[in-house]
Design a protein around this motif. Structure first.
Motif, PDB file in Angstrom:
ATOM      1  N   PHE A 264     -35.609   7.170  42.910  1.00  0.00           N
ATOM      2  CA  PHE A 264     -35.482   8.497  42.246  1.00  0.00           C
ATOM      3  C   PHE A 264     -34.142   9.151  42.396  1.00  0.00           C
ATOM      4  CE2 PHE A 264     -40.341   8.407  42.496  1.00  0.00           C
ATOM      5  CZ  PHE A 264     -40.504   8.436  41.072  1.00  0.00           C
ATOM      6  N   SER A 265     -33.517   8.558  43.389  1.00  0.00           N
ATOM      7  CA  SER A 265     -32.161   9.124  43.876  1.00  0.00           C
ATOM      8  C   SER A 265     -31.022   8.813  42.617  1.00  0.00           C
ATOM      9  CB  SER A 265     -31.405   8.265  45.049  1.00  0.00           C
ATOM     10  OG  SER A 265     -31.266   7.176  44.713  1.00  0.00           O
ATOM     11  N   VAL A 266     -31.265   7.742  41.733  1.00  0.00           N
ATOM     12  CA  VAL A 266     -30.799   7.589  40.545  1.00  0.00           C
ATOM     13  C   VAL A 266     -30.714   8.835  39.464  1.00  0.00           C
ATOM     14  CG1 VAL A 266     -30.474   6.242  38.416  1.00  0.00           C
ATOM     15  CG2 VAL A 266     -31.193   5.240  40.325  1.00  0.00           C
ATOM     16  N   ALA A 267     -31.735   9.446  39.573  1.00  0.00           N
ATOM     17  CA  ALA A 267     -31.680  10.761  38.742  1.00  0.00           C
ATOM     18  C   ALA A 267     -31.957  11.877  39.586  1.00  0.00           C
ATOM     19  CB  ALA A 267     -33.105  10.451  37.886  1.00  0.00           C
ATOM     20  N   LYS A 268     -31.387  11.791  40.645  1.00  0.00           N
ATOM     21  CA  LYS A 268     -31.386  12.933  41.614  1.00  0.00           C
ATOM     22  C   LYS A 268     -32.736  13.579  41.855  1.00  0.00           C
ATOM     23  CE  LYS A 268     -26.589  13.797  40.557  1.00  0.00           C
ATOM     24  NZ  LYS A 268     -26.558  12.684  39.551  1.00  0.00           N
ATOM     25  N   ALA A 269     -33.836  13.003  41.879  1.00  0.00           N
ATOM     26  CA  ALA A 269     -35.042  13.175  42.141  1.00  0.00           C
ATOM     27  C   ALA A 269     -35.787  12.842  43.239  1.00  0.00           C
ATOM     28  CB  ALA A 269     -35.973  12.849  40.957  1.00  0.00           C
ATOM     29  N   GLU A 270     -35.042  12.372  44.410  1.00  0.00           N
ATOM     30  CA  GLU A 270     -35.623  11.900  45.659  1.00  0.00           C
ATOM     31  C   GLU A 270     -36.226  12.675  46.486  1.00  0.00           C
ATOM     32  OE1 GLU A 270     -32.209  12.084  45.030  1.00  0.00           O
ATOM     33  OE2 GLU A 270     -31.072  12.474  46.419  1.00  0.00           O
ATOM     34  N   HIS A 271     -36.092  14.008  46.335  1.00  0.00           N
ATOM     35  CA  HIS A 271     -36.543  15.124  47.111  1.00  0.00           C
ATOM     36  C   HIS A 271     -38.019  15.563  46.632  1.00  0.00           C
ATOM     37  CE1 HIS A 271     -34.396  16.828  43.773  1.00  0.00           C
ATOM     38  NE2 HIS A 271     -34.928  18.084  44.160  1.00  0.00           N
ATOM     39  N   LEU A 272     -38.247  15.057  45.437  1.00  0.00           N
ATOM     40  CA  LEU A 272     -39.555  15.651  44.875  1.00  0.00           C
ATOM     41  C   LEU A 272     -40.722  14.781  45.093  1.00  0.00           C
ATOM     42  CD1 LEU A 272     -38.012  16.151  41.334  1.00  0.00           C
ATOM     43  CD2 LEU A 272     -38.370  17.751  43.023  1.00  0.00           C
ATOM     44  N   LEU A 273     -40.516  13.560  46.058  1.00  0.00           N
ATOM     45  CA  LEU A 273     -41.621  12.561  46.297  1.00  0.00           C
ATOM     46  C   LEU A 273     -42.998  13.271  46.550  1.00  0.00           C
ATOM     47  CD1 LEU A 273     -40.288   9.667  48.554  1.00  0.00           C
ATOM     48  CD2 LEU A 273     -40.706   9.776  46.005  1.00  0.00           C
ATOM     49  N   ASP A 274     -43.116  14.147  47.564  1.00  0.00           N
ATOM     50  CA  ASP A 274     -44.462  14.869  47.516  1.00  0.00           C
ATOM     51  C   ASP A 274     -45.081  16.174  47.105  1.00  0.00           C
ATOM     52  OD1 ASP A 274     -45.266  12.916  49.667  1.00  0.00           O
ATOM     53  OD2 ASP A 274     -43.603  14.078  51.130  1.00  0.00           O
ATOM     54  N   ARG A 275     -44.177  16.296  45.934  1.00  0.00           N
ATOM     55  CA  ARG A 275     -44.515  17.321  45.049  1.00  0.00           C
ATOM     56  C   ARG A 275     -45.571  16.656  43.889  1.00  0.00           C
ATOM     57  NH1 ARG A 275     -40.259  21.016  43.940  1.00  0.00           N
ATOM     58  NH2 ARG A 275     -41.369  21.910  42.598  1.00  0.00           N
TER      59      ARG A 275
END
Lengths: 259, 282
Positions: free
Chosen positions: A134-145
């Motif tokens: 998800f870091s490719v699309a800058k979304a790695e911090h959203l995993l647990d949402r």
């Protein structure tokens, strides 16, 4: 067309392309699309614009094989191999998901990319992989949402990451009509441009925001049942068809915003 | 079974005394096996907004039982299973072909099933009362071999869930997206409806047609209020299902009520509690 020449300066020079010929879609008595001819090269970002009900989303669904269509769709890879069905990455407009669904981003990744049953246990190696992914699309911090708790822009980035693995030959995006702020939109388009360059992707995006898309797309296609105009954003905005379709109804003045 | 009886004998209830009320002990074991099945399958029924569909399957199963009884098959349950499967396939196919709103199609099929069931059952002036047991259900009549059957179903559901859950959830999140990645969503949904059809039909005579759907849907609906990922969702749905099942059965003994209805009342109370607890965080 000027644009094709530009594309040829990149690595794949016309070898890898998607060719849509005489595509038509009729549902019941309604002819939704007819005689659509579109030729998309790798490394090219094509945006489809058009009035409401012009058949933009239907065109994407026809390419996906979700609705029955006439005409042909062919893909040629850079190795010169012809395929009837390219590997397609798809980013839907929205998920028809109950906003209360207890499905996290990590759950979606797991069901999509792994055989590990997401209801039982998700081992940390899958978690690590997901974060990387998800870091490719800058979304790695959203995993647990939860998916239902993401903003429009966040969800779009999550779906984009999924669409990029395995790396598709053709990336189809149906842009949400609303729900994404201007900043998020710019960020998303920059991301697409990066991806286009690094993966040499063909991108077809259905857009509802002509102003933003005209700053990022290589080519605009004006669609209303069939293709009325195609070319660089300036060319399309100056075309008679564009004026005919849009001018009487909208205050949008492409010349002013572009130059 | 002997081991189970010895285990229950340790419980501090009057019906748990050694050698007494075996039917109650059987029922308790049956509920403990049945509740996780309901909890697990319920999660996907709620995800896919199929609550009305599973309700209709119960009606289809009822008709199957009546037809089976009429034709004089050995076990009406098996003819009912066959009928429910056909019934669920019919609904799915008609829905797929006509693109009509699913609640309309389900409503129509459900009405046909119930009407046909009652029509056949009362044909020639026969009385309907002998079928009341299917409406209300009686878990106390369950036999050890039937509990064995439930055990097999539980095993089957677990294996099914290990291999098919990811695909089902993906298809439930967005079927176009799932299809774009090569998933065959229609046969998948069909298999899932058949599994529910079998479960509802087999369990109907113990839980009761009128309340079985609530037992299927409520634990998952409650768990959904307080979960933010699939692992929490499943664990809590199973826990709620087990708790309301066991508590419902035991209270039905003291209130002298039908177990199915008592279980559903308890799960409804749990649902209301989770509704109040629900935090729309993360």
């Amino acid at each position: 067309m000027k644009n094709k020449d530009n594309t040829c300066e990149h690595s794949c020079c016309g070898l890898c392309c998607t060719r849509i010929e005489n595509l038509g879609v009729t549902i019941g008595q309604n002819e939704i699309l007819k005689d659509v001819n579109l030729h998309v090269h790798c490394g090219e970002f094509t945006a489809i614009i058009g009035p409401n009900g012009a058949g933009k989303s239907t065109l994407l669904k026809a390419i996906l094989g979700e609705v029955r269509h006439t005409g042909s769709l062919r893909f040629m890879s850079s190795e010169g191999v012809r395929k009837d069905k390219p590997l397609i990455g798809y980013v839907p407009q929205h998920l028809d998901l109950d906003a209360t669904s207890p499905t996290s981003v990590l759950d979606l990744y797991t069901v999509c990319r792994s055989a590990m049953p997401a209801w039982l246990h998700i081992p940390s190696r899958i978690r690590k992989k997901a974060a990387e992914y998800f870091s490719v699309a800058k979304a790695e911090h959203l995993l647990d949402r939860r998916l239902g708790a993401l903003s429009g822009g966040e969800l779009q980035r999550v779906l984009l990451s999924l669409a990029l693995d395995p790396v598709p030959e053709l990336l189809l995006l149906d842009e949400p009509v609303s729900g994404i702020d201007q900043n998020g939109m710019e960020l998303f388009y920059e991301l697409l441009s990066d991806l286009k360059r690094s993966y040499d992707l063909s991108i077809i995006l259905v857009s509802h925001d002509m102003e933003t898309v005209s700053r990022h797309a290589d080519r605009l296609v004006l669609l209303s049942k069939t293709i009325l105009a195609s070319g660089s954003p300036q060319e399309v905005f100056r075309s008679e068809s564009f004026k005919r379709v849009f001018s009487p109804f909208s205050g949008f003045q492409p010349g002013k915003n572009l130059e | 079974m002997t081991f189970w009886y010895q285990l229950v004998d340790l419980l501090p209830f009057e019906w748990a005394e050694p050698g007494k009320m075996l039917f109650m002990k059987n029922a308790l074991l049956a509920i403990i096996v049945l509740a996780p099945i309901f909890g697990i399958l319920g999660t996907m029924i709620v995800n896919n907004q199929m609550a009305f569909f599973s309700d209709a399957l119960g009606h289809g199963a009822f008709t199957g039982v009546v037809i089976g009884g009429l034709a004089g098959f050995m076990l009406p349950v098996w003819s009912a299973v066959a009928f429910s499967i056909v019934f669920s396939v019919c609904i799915s196919v008609v829905k797929q072909r006509t693109k009509m709103a699913s609640d309309t199609i389900i409503g129509v099929f459900s009405s046909i099933a119930v009407a046909a069931g009652i029509f056949i059952a009362t044909l020639g002036g026969k009385s309907f009362t002998k079928l009341n047991s299917f409406l209300v259900g009686s878990i106390l009549s369950i036999t050890p071999s039937e509990i064995g059957l439930l055990g097999l179903i539980l095993l089957f559901v677990l294996v099914f869930w290990l291999f098919f859950f990811n695909k089902l959830l993906f298809s439930s999140v967005n079927s176009s997206l799932a299809r774009s990645r090569g998933l065959k969503t229609f046969p998948l949904d069909m298999i899932f409806s058949m599994v529910i059809a079998v479960l509802v039909t087999v369990a109907m005579s113990w839980i009761g047609l009128l309340v079985i759907n609530s037992f299927l849907v409520l634990p998952a609906a409650s768990a959904r209020n307080i979960s933010s990922n699939q692992r929490q969702y499943h664990r809590r749905a199973i826990a709620i299902s087990l708790f309301s099942g066991v508590a419902g059965l035991i209270s039905s003994y003291y209130f002298e009520t039908a177990a199915g209805a008592t279980i559903v009342i308890i799960s409804s109370i749990i649902f209301l509690i989770t509704l109040a607890l629900r935090k729309r965080h993360a």
